[in-house]
Enzyme design. Structure first.
Site, PDB file in Angstrom:
ATOM      1  N   GLU A   1       0.857  -1.177   0.000  1.00 42.59           N
ATOM      2  CA  GLU A   1       0.000   0.000   0.000  1.00 42.59           C
ATOM      3  C   GLU A   1       0.893   1.226   0.000  1.00 42.59           C
ATOM      4  O   GLU A   1       1.787   1.354   0.836  1.00 42.59           O
ATOM      5  CB  GLU A   1      -0.818   0.027   1.290  1.00 42.59           C
TER       6      GLU A   1
ATOM      7  N   ASP B   1      -6.491   8.618  10.065  1.00 41.28           N
ATOM      8  CA  ASP B   1      -5.184   8.164  10.514  1.00 41.28           C
ATOM      9  C   ASP B   1      -4.806   8.623  11.914  1.00 41.28           C
ATOM     10  O   ASP B   1      -5.081   9.754  12.309  1.00 41.28           O
ATOM     11  CB  ASP B   1      -4.101   8.633   9.524  1.00 41.28           C
TER      12      ASP B   1
END
Ligand SMILES: Cc1ncc(COP(=O)(O)O)c(C=O)c1O
Lengths: 255, 393
Positions: A47, A58
């Site tokens: 990724e 996040d």
């Protein structure tokens, strides 16, 4: 079927659990070497995080990496240019927030990603309901759109999400943003519910931070995504060799 | 078309024309759906609506008056009326929204609220309403802002809230929103995110506007009592756009011109472009790569790089006009209103006043009737303004 999904389905048929590490593009000058090291360490796909100023999904580690990347002048285009020189046989999946794609232009984004060897995209703030335009654009360039399923997702909704996800399905193990966690979370329940409605490869992420956790998680899923734990050692100055052995420790736990 | 009038309901996905929607992580989708259903249900329940209005009356001091401003009118050659949100409890319109949302929180069976705040006005309002209803309250505030607005941090704590300084990103309002969203993911089951303006994912922009609609609804009948059938113009300052949306809602179906005044350093309509931020598609300040830029304004309440999606739509259709005022015009406007009418406005509100001063005899033709939404009082700003003036002299 999309190239990515074909690859990942045959990986599963071969009996191998998928290992998908996450690297934030541009966080360090040698980030492409980290990607190559991850491949050497036994990753099945990588990724590639494309930094955004407001990473809502996040936690602190990936936020910090994104901030460093932005401070180094990283842009979507600079990442694509660096990816051009990266030689790898395994699939690359872009992960970012929708505004980055929207701003670059959806069709242009998909075409550019395809040209630099990316075959899938994870866009956590792009809900299913808002995804028509992007899926049309990405479909034309053979970019698989990977959706997430969370512990809060209802069964009916799981069916819809699983039906639209391409490549694989990202099962979030807990109600949390990216970051380390000490427990197993709800991954097992989420995956078992998904299994009833879909046979798409299902990988578990969010809080998978040790080889031991990866091992337990792979028992009930098709693979694991290792994000913050890897990004953390990279922020601490890990060399490509360090990254390779870090990833290999997960590989060993999975095989 | 779901939309029958200029400020009606958004479509079933929460779109106002090409803006709005729901751009949130999957983990939050169920909470947004639950909230939409709960709000729809509550807002069509007479008992809930009555409770909301009773609380506004008994606790928040509504209705707030409409005050004619004769001396300022004479100075500017206009006929000016002010809707006095500065007289609402906690000193601004923010209380209308939080009373609606905290009552809804209780109705949903949740026991805690979280909120973001910039200057601290929305944080103080949320802490106030939470205290009143016995709800837990955590407020996220950029670390930079906690230092700029120490007194508001203390107020929130006095009201029993926990204030969490946000150290990510630019450490200001936009990061406080991100942090509140991140927190919400971990606690949606028992916690409501009490968003402070007409922004964020559906249903927030619509719901917050409905909870602020009381401003425009009251002003419409109050003006009639004062002999004004419909004002020629309605003027409000715009950060996220909640006070403007509230007052505009009362006049969207009339011939009144609607003006939203942004801070030049946070002017999403004037200087922004379409994008996705904080769960909505709207106009945002961003660089050439799609990274969101920080807003910069003398007033913390207008320091936001986006704008509510309905405003982006109203700008698009031309039903409302958005203009920008620079920091340099604001202090003079604050002083003018203070000296001429005995009302010290918030720095946010002073932007609207400054634009009226600039456009009197221009876009606001001499003799025209203007409704100014006086969104808040200036007590919170006097120390900052005093320090600035001392620095200048
Ligand atoms: C007095 C006052 N007016 C206006 C605003 C801007 O918010 P909005 O545009 O949502 O009304 C604020 C925000 O803190 C405020 O305190």
């Amino acid at each position: 079927m999309k190239t990515l999904e074909t690859t990942l389905r045959s990986l599963r048929e071969s009996g191998r659990k998928a290992l998908v590490p996450y690297v934030v593009a541009g966080a360090t000058p040698d980030w492409t070497h980290h990607v190559e090291a991850a491949v050497l360490g036994g990753a099945d796909a990588v990724e590639i995080g494309i930094p955004f100023s407001d990473p809502m999904m996040d936690g602190v580690v990936i936020q910090e990496a994104g901030l460093r990347a932005l401070e180094r002048g990283t842009t979507f285009e600079s990442i694509c240019q660096e990816l051009e020189s990266l030689e790898t046989e395994i699939p690359l999946v872009a992960m970012t927030y929708y505004n980055i794609f929207l701003h670059y232009g959806l069709r242009r984004t998909a075409g550019r990603l395809h040209d630099v060897g990316v075959s899938g995209a994870i866009v956590p703030d792009l809900s299913l309901e808002e995804s028509d335009e992007w899926r049309a654009a990405s479909g034309d360039s053979d970019i698989a759109t990977i959706f997430l399923v969370a512990p809060s997702t209802s069964r009916t909704r799981m069916r819809t999400v699983a039906g639209l996800s391409q490549g694989f399905l990202y099962a979030s193990a807990r109600m949390a943003v990216t970051g380390a966690a000490s427990d197993q979370g709800e991954g097992e329940r989420v995956v078992s519910e998904l299994r009833r409605v879909s046979d798409i490869p299902t990988y578990v992420g969010i809080g998978v931070s040790t080889p031991a956790q990866a091992h337990t998680t792979a028992v009930f899923s098709d693979g694991v995504i290792v994000g913050s734990a890897l990004v953390k050692i990279i922020l601490q100055g890990a060399s490509p060799t360090d990254v390779e052995s870090f990833v290999r420790s997960f590989r060993t736990a999975l095989d | 078309m779901d939309e029958i009038n200029a400020m009606g309901q958004p479509d079933h996905r929460g779109h106002f024309g090409g803006f709005g929607g729901r751009f949130v992580p999957e983990a939050l989708m169920p909470a947004c759906v639950e909230l939409e259903e709960a709000f729809r249900d509550a807002w069509s329940d007479e008992e809930f609506v009555a409770l909301y209005h009773r609380t506004l009356r008994e606790f928040a001091g509504r209705p707030t008056p409409v005050t004619p401003l004769p001396r300022l009118s004479q100075r500017l050659g206009l006929r000016i009326f002010a809707k006095r949100e500065d007289l609402a409890h906690t000193g601004s319109h923010k209380i209308n929204n939080v009373i609606g949302q905290t009552l809804l929180t209780q109705r949903m069976g949740k026991t805690r609220v979280i909120a973001e705040t910039g200057a601290g006005q929305h944080g103080v309002a949320t802490a106030t309403a939470a205290a009143r209803l016995g709800l837990g309250c955590t407020v996220f505030m950029g670390e930079v802002d906690t230092k700029r607005q120490e007194l508001n941090v203390f107020r929130m704590e006095l009201l029993g809230a926990t204030v969490v300084p946000v150290t990510s990103g630019s450490k200001t309002l936009k990061d406080a929103v991100n942090e509140a969203m991140r927190e919400w993911v971990t606690c949606v089951a028992d916690t409501h995110y009490c968003l402070g303006s007409v922004m964020g994912p559906h249903p927030f922009p619509w719901m917050v506007r409905e909870f602020q609609r009381v401003i425009g609804a009251e002003a419409a009948w109050q003006l009639k009592e004062l002999g004004v059938d419909v004002p020629d113009a309605v003027v409000a300052c715009v950060g996220g756009g909640s006070n403007a949306a509230g007052v505009f809602a009362g006049f969207a179906e009339t011939a009144a011109q609607l003006y939203g005044v942004e801070a030049a350093g946070g002017a999403a309509v004037t200087s922004g472009s379409p994008g996705v931020l904080h769960g909505m598609r709207s106009l945002i300040l961003q660089d050439e790569f799609g990274q969101v830029e920080e807003a910069h304004s003398i007033s913390a309440g207008l320091d936001y790089p986006g704008i509510g999606p309905e405003h982006a739509h109203l700008a698009d259709t031309g039903r409302a006009t958005y203009v920008a005022v620079g920091d340099d015009e604001v202090i003079g406007a604050m002083r003018l209103l203070s000296e001429s009418e005995g009302i010290i406005p918030a720095l946010e509100t002073a932007h609207a006043v400054a634009w009226m001063v600039r456009e009197a005899g221009g876009r606001l033709p001499t003799g025209s009737t203007v409704l100014l939404n006086l969104s808040g009082r200036g007590d919170k700003d006097v120390a900052q303004v005093r320090a600035m003036l001392m620095e200048e002299s």
